[in-house]
Write an enzyme that holds these catalytic residues in place. Structure first.
Site: not given
Length: 267
Positions: A146, A245
């Protein structure tokens, strides 16, 4: 229609961690993700998932000394044995939880890193990812990398989408994919619609995440047009999960109007 997973590390923090599964299920979530499972017995986590009809869709491999500020070790020369041990532990949890994806954090570059030193970090990262992907493939798990913005995580090795896709292609493992967090991507690069239309059709994106920009609250708070982005994701036929998130502003359930409205519009 996009599928959404509650991130239990950031959402429902008004409850003890093990009680967050019930809260997420009560709000209509069918899946969860979180940072790390290792403080809990895998059997207890699986019991919570099964009891509340939830799927575990993502967690992170051990990141090194998190409490001391480390943010992954996959790009750190000299930590290969620890990385391999951590991957094995993560895969044990993945099997127990029925989780098909594990995020492997790259780590922080030292501030004084020279180009030569940066090259050494990249070579270490590639070698570790190749080993880990082969090990994960044997148990049918995808590994994710990521890009993370440097404002929230200064010095993180991986920042940009193109860089992540280049690494995935260089390793060449079909189970190594990119975790595209639209919050991080907006801060670093912007142009999210073009990014989605460019990268989702490649099949190299395994997971999406969302939060409001710039404050990381509910995704409809701030500069993102999330309804448009969700429609683009739907139009492109992405069949993975979108992890929520973000840090709720004032109570997790109270802040889910964005999700209820979107589901209602697409019922």
């Amino acid at each position: 229609m996009p599928r959404f997973a509650a991130n239990l590390s950031m959402m429902y923090t008004e409850y003890d961690f093990l009680d967050r599964f019930a809260a997420a299920s009560a709000d209509g979530f069918e899946a969860v993700e979180y940072l790390f499972p290792y403080a809990y017995d895998a059997r207890e986590l699986r019991r919570r998932l099964d009891e509340h009809g939830l799927r575990q869709v993502l967690f992170n491999a051990p990141p090194g000394a998190w409490e001391s500020g480390e943010r992954g070790i996959a790009s750190l020369p000299g930590r290969e044995a620890e990385l391999r041990s951590g991957i094995e532990r993560a895969l044990e949890y993945a099997a127990a939880l029925g989780c098909g994806q594990v995020h492997v954090m790259a780590g922080l570059l030292p501030p004084e890193a020279t180009p030569t030193r940066q090259a050494a970090h990249r070579a270490t990262y590639l070698a570790n990812l190749a080993w880990a992907a082969e090990r994960a493939a044997a148990v049918d798990v995808d590994l994710l990398i990521e890009p993370i913005n440097g404002r929230d995580m200064p010095g993180y090795f991986l920042h940009r989408q193109a860089e992540a896709h280049a690494l995935v292609q260089e390793v060449g493992a079909s189970n190594l994919k990119v975790q595209l967090d639209l919050y991080h991507c907006q801060i670093v690069e912007g142009d999210l619609t073009t990014t989605l239309r460019r990268d989702l059709p490649t099949g190299r994106v395994g997971h999406l995440q969302i939060a409001g920009v710039p404050d990381r609250h509910e995704p409809d708070r701030g500069e993102l047009n999330v309804r448009h982005l969700f429609d683009v994701i739907d139009e492109l036929g992405f069949d993975g999960w979108i992890g929520c998130e973000y840090i709720p502003r004032a109570g997790t359930s109270e802040g889910l109007g964005w999700l209820k409205n979107y589901r209602g519009e697409h019922a």
